[in-house]
Scaffold this motif. Structure first.
Motif, short mmCIF file in Angstrom:
data_model
loop_
_atom_site.label_atom_id
_atom_site.label_comp_id
_atom_site.label_asym_id
_atom_site.label_seq_id
_atom_site.Cartn_x
_atom_site.Cartn_y
_atom_site.Cartn_z
N UNK A 1 0.84 -1.20 0.00
CA UNK A 1 0.00 0.00 0.00
C UNK A 1 0.87 1.25 0.00
N UNK A 2 1.94 1.24 0.80
CA UNK A 2 2.85 2.39 0.86
C UNK A 2 3.50 2.64 -0.50
N UNK A 3 3.95 1.58 -1.16
CA UNK A 3 4.56 1.72 -2.49
C UNK A 3 3.56 2.29 -3.49
N UNK A 4 2.33 1.84 -3.41
CA UNK A 4 1.30 2.29 -4.34
C UNK A 4 0.94 3.76 -4.10
N UNK A 5 0.84 4.14 -2.85
CA UNK A 5 0.56 5.54 -2.53
C UNK A 5 1.71 6.44 -2.95
N UNK B 1 12.53 4.03 -5.25
CA UNK B 1 11.19 4.30 -5.77
C UNK B 1 10.77 5.73 -5.46
N UNK B 2 11.13 6.20 -4.31
CA UNK B 2 10.80 7.57 -3.91
C UNK B 2 11.44 8.59 -4.86
N UNK C 1 9.94 0.95 -12.32
CA UNK C 1 10.53 0.45 -11.08
C UNK C 1 9.45 -0.09 -10.15
N UNK C 2 8.33 0.61 -10.08
CA UNK C 2 7.20 0.16 -9.25
C UNK C 2 6.72 -1.22 -9.69
#
Length: 224
Positions: free
Chosen positions: A88-92, A160-161, A171-172
């Protein structure tokens, strides 16, 4: 002259009786027409009640969590919780960026929508079993979960950030593919070794959904 007066009185009486009869008939007709909306209202209420019944059933469709469990069930919920939370954190993180391809952004939202309720379900399982989530366990705070199956390390999350646009989308998808593959492995362990029927059912759900999403991500990577 007397005869004419008598005749006139008779006609007046007859007219009065006729008017009274008409008035009574109109009232009866009015009463009959007023009953129709009442009947329609009752029918509408009945229809609304019937329509609401499936929704109420659907709302309460989540199966109650059984107290029956073993160590594998607890480990599954404890490990999959932070796994889902990171997804969820990666998606947000991705959705906060500009110039992300629409299909990848839609997929990221799909991950959030699917895994959010599963996080709630696993928290409820741990509560039912009187077990603590991994983040609340002594010595687990601040732990880098890069070694957990499919989890991204702090360096992965930082990369990713920093990424932007199409490169961030690529990358995601690469990271989330590995993330999903780890989740499938963890879920398969639960199916093989778990005891709680609700936890096993959730693991099977994770396998089915995330294997399909892996195939979807591979196709999106090919389109970038």
């Amino acid at each position: 002259m007397k005869r004419n007066t008598t005749t006139l009185a008779a006609l007046t009486l007859a007219s009065a009786l006729a008017l009274t009869a008409c008035g009574t008939g109109a009232e009866d007709n009015g009463a009959g027409s007023e009953s129709t909306p009442a009947t329609s209202s009752a029918a509408a209420t009945s229809t609304a009640t019937d329509t609401a019944t499936p929704s109420a059933t659907a709302t309460g469709s989540a199966e109650e969590i059984s107290a029956e469990h073993n160590d594998a069930d607890v480990m599954f919920a404890q490990m999959m919780l932070p796994h889902h939370e990171q997804a969820v954190e990666m998606s947000e993180m991705l959705l906060a960026k500009d110039d992300i391809p629409a299909e990848v952004a839609d997929f990221a939202q799909q991950v959030i929508d699917a895994q959010g309720p599963e996080i709630e379900r696993m928290n409820a399982m741990l509560t039912a079993w009187d077990a603590e989530p991994m983040g609340d366990m002594e010595g687990m705070e601040g732990m880098d979960h890069g070694g957990m199956s499919g989890m991204m390390s702090e360096e992965d999350m930082a990369a990713l950030e920093e990424a932007q646009g199409t490169e961030a989308a690529r990358l995601y998808l690469e990271q989330m593919t590995a993330h999903h593959e780890g989740a499938v492995d963890m879920a398969q362990d639960q199916v093989d070794n778990g005891q709680n029927p609700q936890a096993v059912a959730l693991a099977e759900q994770v396998i089915t959904a995330q294997e399909a999403e892996i195939a979807e991500m591979e196709q999106m990577l090919g389109n970038l």
